[in-house]
Scaffold this motif. Structure first.
Motif, PDB file in Angstrom:
ATOM      1  N   ALA A 159       0.835  -1.201   0.000  1.00 22.85           N
ATOM      2  CA  ALA A 159       0.000   0.000   0.000  1.00 22.85           C
ATOM      3  C   ALA A 159       0.870   1.252   0.000  1.00 22.85           C
ATOM      4  O   ALA A 159       0.552   2.241  -0.660  1.00 22.85           O
ATOM      5  CB  ALA A 159      -0.928  -0.008   1.209  1.00 22.85           C
ATOM      6  N   ALA A 160       2.011   1.193   0.744  1.00 20.86           N
ATOM      7  CA  ALA A 160       2.898   2.352   0.802  1.00 20.86           C
ATOM      8  C   ALA A 160       3.485   2.644  -0.567  1.00 20.86           C
ATOM      9  O   ALA A 160       3.785   3.793  -0.899  1.00 20.86           O
ATOM     10  CB  ALA A 160       4.005   2.109   1.822  1.00 20.86           C
ATOM     11  N   ALA A 161       3.669   1.591  -1.371  1.00 21.24           N
ATOM     12  CA  ALA A 161       4.241   1.793  -2.706  1.00 21.24           C
ATOM     13  C   ALA A 161       3.163   2.187  -3.714  1.00 21.24           C
ATOM     14  O   ALA A 161       3.416   2.206  -4.909  1.00 21.24           O
ATOM     15  CB  ALA A 161       4.946   0.517  -3.154  1.00 21.24           C
ATOM     16  N   GLY A 162       1.963   2.459  -3.236  1.00 15.51           N
ATOM     17  CA  GLY A 162       0.907   2.888  -4.140  1.00 15.51           C
ATOM     18  C   GLY A 162       0.165   1.745  -4.800  1.00 15.51           C
ATOM     19  O   GLY A 162      -0.659   1.954  -5.671  1.00 15.51           O
ATOM     20  N   LEU A 163       0.464   0.515  -4.359  1.00 14.51           N
ATOM     21  CA  LEU A 163      -0.235  -0.650  -4.925  1.00 14.51           C
ATOM     22  C   LEU A 163      -1.403  -1.003  -4.016  1.00 14.51           C
ATOM     23  O   LEU A 163      -1.472  -0.523  -2.888  1.00 14.51           O
ATOM     24  CB  LEU A 163       0.739  -1.833  -5.010  1.00 14.51           C
ATOM     25  N   PRO A 164      -2.324  -1.859  -4.484  1.00  9.79           N
ATOM     26  CA  PRO A 164      -3.413  -2.264  -3.597  1.00  9.79           C
ATOM     27  C   PRO A 164      -2.868  -2.916  -2.321  1.00  9.79           C
ATOM     28  O   PRO A 164      -1.783  -3.517  -2.329  1.00  9.79           O
ATOM     29  CB  PRO A 164      -4.190  -3.276  -4.432  1.00  9.79           C
ATOM     30  N   PHE A 165      -3.638  -2.774  -1.236  1.00  7.88           N
ATOM     31  CA  PHE A 165      -3.295  -3.378   0.045  1.00  7.88           C
ATOM     32  C   PHE A 165      -3.021  -4.870  -0.151  1.00  7.88           C
ATOM     33  O   PHE A 165      -3.742  -5.552  -0.873  1.00  7.88           O
ATOM     34  CB  PHE A 165      -4.473  -3.163   0.996  1.00  7.88           C
ATOM     35  N   LEU A 166      -1.972  -5.352   0.483  1.00  2.00           N
ATOM     36  CA  LEU A 166      -1.606  -6.775   0.435  1.00  2.00           C
ATOM     37  C   LEU A 166      -0.984  -7.203  -0.891  1.00  2.00           C
ATOM     38  O   LEU A 166      -0.909  -8.380  -1.191  1.00  2.00           O
ATOM     39  CB  LEU A 166      -2.797  -7.686   0.756  1.00  2.00           C
ATOM     40  N   THR A 167      -0.580  -6.240  -1.707  1.00  2.00           N
ATOM     41  CA  THR A 167       0.235  -6.612  -2.870  1.00  2.00           C
ATOM     42  C   THR A 167       1.655  -6.866  -2.343  1.00  2.00           C
ATOM     43  O   THR A 167       2.242  -6.012  -1.691  1.00  2.00           O
ATOM     44  CB  THR A 167       0.278  -5.467  -3.892  1.00  2.00           C
ATOM     45  N   HIS A 168       2.156  -8.070  -2.597  1.00  2.00           N
ATOM     46  CA  HIS A 168       3.424  -8.431  -1.963  1.00  2.00           C
ATOM     47  C   HIS A 168       4.622  -7.900  -2.733  1.00  2.00           C
ATOM     48  O   HIS A 168       4.561  -7.639  -3.922  1.00  2.00           O
ATOM     49  CB  HIS A 168       3.511  -9.956  -1.822  1.00  2.00           C
ATOM     50  N   ARG A 169       5.741  -7.718  -2.002  1.00  2.00           N
ATOM     51  CA  ARG A 169       6.978  -7.164  -2.567  1.00  2.00           C
ATOM     52  C   ARG A 169       8.118  -8.118  -2.267  1.00  2.00           C
ATOM     53  O   ARG A 169       8.156  -8.756  -1.217  1.00  2.00           O
ATOM     54  CB  ARG A 169       7.285  -5.811  -1.922  1.00  2.00           C
ATOM     55  N   TRP A 170       9.045  -8.224  -3.176  1.00  2.00           N
ATOM     56  CA  TRP A 170      10.203  -9.091  -2.970  1.00  2.00           C
ATOM     57  C   TRP A 170      11.486  -8.268  -3.059  1.00  2.00           C
ATOM     58  O   TRP A 170      11.548  -7.286  -3.797  1.00  2.00           O
ATOM     59  CB  TRP A 170      10.251 -10.191  -4.030  1.00  2.00           C
TER      60      TRP A 170
END
Lengths: 128, 750, 136
Positions: C87-98
């Motif tokens: 969410a902080a990166a502007g993506l939908p909540f719970l979009t995962h990051r690697w």
């Protein structure tokens, strides 16, 4: 083969209903748990199980092998099993509390939230 | 409601509240002189639902607004005097203000849903106002009646509006009116219009829903004068007039409006003779006037539109003052019964003046705006070639109106004063100025029609766009008028003189109405409702948990059976024997054994273990159906269950062998549930397989979610929000159980 | 309560650590092999229950990083936190990051699941085992 499983699941539902309709609070709770298991089995059955191959992508492969089992019902059922267990624990504690506070385990005599039909609190059936 | 002896209650007089309607009125006047009608305001609200804050003011709305704010101003002045000794006047005036705003919204809303919201808001505020004297049982019953009747109609209205909106493909009133003629071919139109008319008829107290209005007279008089004569009850009239241009070509629209209107007008006129209470007499005559308005809307000629707006205007201008007069009499003498009121003119000269002038208008005699209105009505009827029966009916109705005017304006003020009843004196200026002001306004319009003409013509044109250029005063057709006025005046005079005798003569008719009339139906309906509720709480909600479970299950099974019967199912039963068939057979055996044992064993531990066996059987099946994760989870859960169960069992005490009173019903339900499950599974097997999701997850799992265990990827990534909800439930269930645990321990310690 | 054999009493702690290690292993490998937060959590519950039965509830409680209820709630908080990264990166909540080194919000989320299951279920087990001594 699915016939046997279908029959088994149906029997589980029947047993669960029978237990849940019991006046014995403990049997009632167990009945709810059994119904929960039956629901899991129904969901799993709806995914048309048949393959022995777990839905794991093999090393080197880019995607799931066509022969693998359907992962979606598995994911649904897995979380449902854990939730069901938590709820069973909750129900058992609630049941124990009710037994302690009411002094009996008759689910039909739990009148904390609603009186029986014969109670004068309820509106009279016929005109006085 | 005499307050003469009460000590003056403290607090402000709330006179300043009249500034609210007054400022709205001035705003309207300014707008009318500076901006051409119609005005639009449109703000997006919930676009996805077709909801917008759409407002539109045309001639008809402007006329209604003028009445609502203009009369509203004087009502607030009047109320500040009338309620001077009422400690709760702040609440009453607050609700009255809310009502006024709801009315303003209702007559300007262009969006259907918005219209409905304001419509219902007027019903609710009316309920609060009618039941203002809530310590009186009669007031409570009247408030409930008004609410149930108008709200029931409101529900019908909502249905009708939604249907109209769907048919026309638009949610604006103006759009529906524009699309009106095209809707005629739609088979749903009669149903939609019936529903809308139900709403309008209940609101405007048309037969057979007329009975709530006289009962609503238990409201304080300012409320009766405002809501139940001048404004709220006109809302139904407003809606019918608003929709008339779209549907007046339809025969059934015309027939229902003319039929209902005539019936209402005549029957209410007859009922007016029944009453001895001044306010109730006026209320019946209001219902009668509302019937006349409905009838006029139903007339197809363009002139009828002019008649509608003129009469609407005239009625508000004389009926509100008459109610105020009744309130003043009540205030000064402590009674509203015409049997005890006589010769009040000496004690209350100013109130008497207002009463006479309003009475002139109501009787449609010269020197009043009612005269103009009556003239326009006569012309409209002549134009429209109404049925002879309707013509006779209107003569009768008008004659009764003359008689009622006589009772309210002459009978109670003239004649020898009754034996001195204490100190009957004129009321305060705040109570006689408003009726006088409104009445004088009416007279002014008679002599200077140019003041009201433009507004009335604009209003009439919104109902009937093809109306030509006319002038109200020039339309005076002396022949028609004199004959009509003459006849009604003479007949009305006879009714007035014979009022008491007619009252006696019609006694039996009234008894019949009491026993079999619509008000009696309402009582039967209400009574029946409470009997159903009693049966329901006694028989269905019998306070036993198992009953509720049985009912829920039975309903569910019935629904399932219906779905099976109505649906197109191709059940399939697989006979195949997969490679791991023997393992499946073992699993099924374990499951069946567990279920059967749980059912047959009595001991608690045994039952629990048996249910665990169902779980272990499931785990075996999962293991041999490509679901190792599931199998492992299930094994762990069942093992943990043993631990929990062993510790919790002692708290349940020894198992009791209790008689199960519903044993066979339970068994039948259980069997039905089993059969239902089997059919459900067969149905599911028969559906065409859809591997789309499985393939999508299999394809995207590694490249997009960097995971090889697709089940885990679904749980923590693709459906992570779901999982978040589930773990939250698990965590919060523990939170919920803490108080129970505390309770368990406290008892143990004691 | 069940009679306590000295052998079990002696081996309870070592067994607990073995089970916990297995649980963590199952948790960590769960994204690619059978396993995951739910199963790992259940294994950890088994370990804690073992200690609670053979020794006592207090001991089992002490061996956990947090008491059951705080553990469960912090698990939920961890899962929410994992979602906030996306969410902080502007993506939908719970979009995962690697990240490059193999650390990912997916892992954080699964640890959250693990902690919730461990905390909540041990909360129940302790409460039911316990005869009114320690609160969960």
């Amino acid at each position: 083969m699915s016939l046997i499983m279908m029959l088994a699941i149906s029997l589980v539902v029947s047993a669960g209903v029978m237990l849940a309709l019991s006046r014995d609070l403990f049997r009632l709770i167990v009945g709810l748990a059994v119904l929960g298991s039956a629901a899991n089995l129904i969901v799993f059955m709806a995914g048309r199980p048949g393959s022995l191959v777990p839905p794991l992508i093999e090393a080197g492969a880019g995607e799931l092998a066509a022969a693998a089992a359907d992962p979606l019902p598995q994911a649904l059922v897995l979380t449902a099993i854990v939730i069901g267990f938590a709820l069973l624990c909750f129900a058992l504690v609630l049941g124990a509390w009710l037994v302690r506070h009411n002094g009996h385990d008759d689910s039909d005599r739990l009148q904390a939230s609603e009186p029986l039909a014969s109670d004068p609190l309820k509106p009279p059936l016929m005109d006085e | 409601m005499s307050h003469a002896t009460h000590p003056a209650a403290g607090g402000p007089t709330c006179l300043w509240l009249a500034a609210a309607p007054l400022s709205l009125f001035l705003l309207l006047a300014w707008g009318l002189t500076h901006h051409a009608l119609p005005w639009h305001v449109d703000a997006s609200w919930v676009p996805s639902l077709g909801l917008s804050l759409g407002f539109r003011v045309d001639g008809l709305s402007a006329q209604m607004l003028a009445l609502i704010t203009g009369i509203g101003t004087w009502i607030f002045v009047y109320a500040s005097g009338y309620l001077a000794h009422e400690p709760r006047r702040g609440r009453l005036l607050g609700v009255l203000l809310l009502f006024m705003l709801a009315m303003v919204g209702a007559v300007t809303a262009d969006n259907l849903i918005l219209l409905f919201l304001f419509w219902e808001l007027t019903s609710i505020t009316s309920f609060l106002l009618v039941g203002f004297n809530h310590e009186q049982a009669a007031a409570r019953a009247a408030a409930r009646q008004a609410l149930l009747v108008t709200m029931g109609g409101g529900l019908a209205l909502l249905g009708g509006l939604v249907l109209l909106g769907q048919m026309a493909g638009t949610w604006t009133l103006s759009g529906i009116i524009a699309a009106g003629p095209d809707l005629a071919a739609d088979p749903r139109l009669p149903y939609a219009l019936m529903l809308v008319l139900l709403g309008a008829f209940t609101k405007s107290a048309q037969f057979p829903f007329h009975f709530w209005l006289p009962n609503a007279m238990s409201a304080p008089t300012p409320v009766s004068a405002y809501l139940h004569s001048a404004t709220m009850v006109k809302l139904g009239i407003y809606l019918m007039a608003r929709l008339d241009p779209a549907f007046n070509d339809l025969l059934f629209w015309e027939a229902i409006l003319i039929g209902t209107g005539t019936l209402t007008a005549v029957w209410a006129a007859v009922l007016a003779l029944r009453e001895r209470d001044l306010k109730r007499i006026l209320a019946h005559s209001t219902v009668s006037a509302l019937g006349t308005l409905t009838l006029l809307i139903g007339l197809p000629s363009p002139g009828a539109a002019l008649a509608v707006v003129a009469f609407l205007f005239a009625h508000a201008l004389y009926k509100a003052p008459l109610f105020m007069v009744a309130g003043n009499i009540d205030h000064a003498t402590g009674t509203r019964s015409i049997d005890h009121l006589m010769g009040l003119r000496r004690a209350m000269p100013l109130t008497a003046t207002a009463a006479v002038l309003a009475g002139l208008s109501m009787a449609g005699l010269p020197l009043s705006f009612g005269f103009v209105a009556k003239d326009v009505i006569a012309v409209a009827k002549a134009e429209a070639e109404v049925l002879t029966l309707v013509s006779y009916a209107t003569v009768f109705v008008n004659a009764i109106a003359v008689a009622v005017a006589g009772v309210a304006a002459v009978r109670v003020f003239w004649g020898p004063p009754e034996a001195p009843r204490g100190q009957v004196h004129e009321v305060s200026w705040r109570m006689f100025v408003p009726p006088l002001a409104i009445v004088l306004l009416g007279i002014e319009f008679e002599f200077f029609p140019a003041l009201a003409d433009p507004l009335l013509l604009a209003a009439a044109r919104s109902i009937s766009p093809q109306l030509g250029v006319v002038e109200l005063s020039a339309a005076l057709d002396l022949d028609v008028l004199l004959s009509a006025t003459g006849i009604t005046a003479v007949v009305g005079l006879l009714f007035f003189l014979a009022w008491d005798r007619l009252h006696q003569a019609l006694h039996r008719l009234y008894r019949l109405d009491e026993r079999f009339g619509p008000a009696a139906w309402y009582e039967h309906l209400l009574h029946g409702l409470s009997r159903v509720a009693a049966w329901h709480t006694r028989r269905l909600q019998d306070g036993r948990l198992s009953s509720y479970l049985r009912q829920t299950l039975a309903a569910l099974l019935l629904l399932g059976a219906f779905a099976w019967w109505a649906g197109d199912s191709r059940p399939l039963i697989g006979w195949d024997w997969p490679d791991q068939g023997w393992a499946w057979a073992v699993a099924a055996l374990l499951i069946v054994a567990g279920a059967a044992a749980a059912l047959l064993l009595r001991g608690r531990l045994a039952v629990l273990m048996a249910s665990g066996l169902v779980g272990y059987g499931s785990a075996v099946w999962f293991l041999f159906a490509g679901a190792p994760d599931l199998a492992f989870t299930q094994f762990m859960v069942e093992t943990a269950l043993v631990v929990v169960a062993a510790s919790v069992l002692p708290r349940y005490g020894p198992s009791s062998s209790r008689r199960e009173p519903w044993r066979w019903a339970n068994a039948a339900l259980a069997a039905a549930a089993g059969i239902g499950t089997f059919l459900l599974l067969a149905h599911l097997q028969g559906l065409p397989p859809n591997a789309e999701l499985a393939e999508w997850f299999g394809r995207t799992s590694l490249p997009e979610a960097h995971g090889r265990n697709v089940v885990n990827v679904i749980i923590v990534d693709f459906r992570a929000l779901d999982t978040l909800g589930e773990i939250a439930v698990v965590a919060f269930s523990l939170l919920a159980v803490l108080p129970l645990l505390a309770g368990l321990k406290k008892r143990r310690a004691a | 309560m069940t009679p306590r054999s000295s052998l079990l009493t002696q081996s309870a702690r070592p067994l607990y650590w073995i089970l916990l290690a297995a649980a963590v292993w199952v948790l960590l490998r769960g994204h690619n092999e059978p396993g995951g937060g739910f199963i790992g959590g259940l294994l950890a519950v088994a370990g804690s229950s073992l200690v609670a039965i053979t020794l006592d509830v207090r001991a089992a409680c002490r061996l956990q990083p947090l008491a059951p209820l705080p553990l469960a709630l912090s698990g939920v908080a961890l899962a929410v936190l994992a979602g906030l990264f996306g969410a902080a990166a502007g993506l939908p909540f719970l979009t995962h990051r690697w990240t490059e080194v193999g650390v990912s919000t997916v892992m954080l989320f699964d640890i959250g699941v693990f902690c919730t299951v461990w905390g909540a279920l041990t909360g129940y087990v302790y409460a039911l085992l316990d005869d009114g001594e320690a609160a969960p």
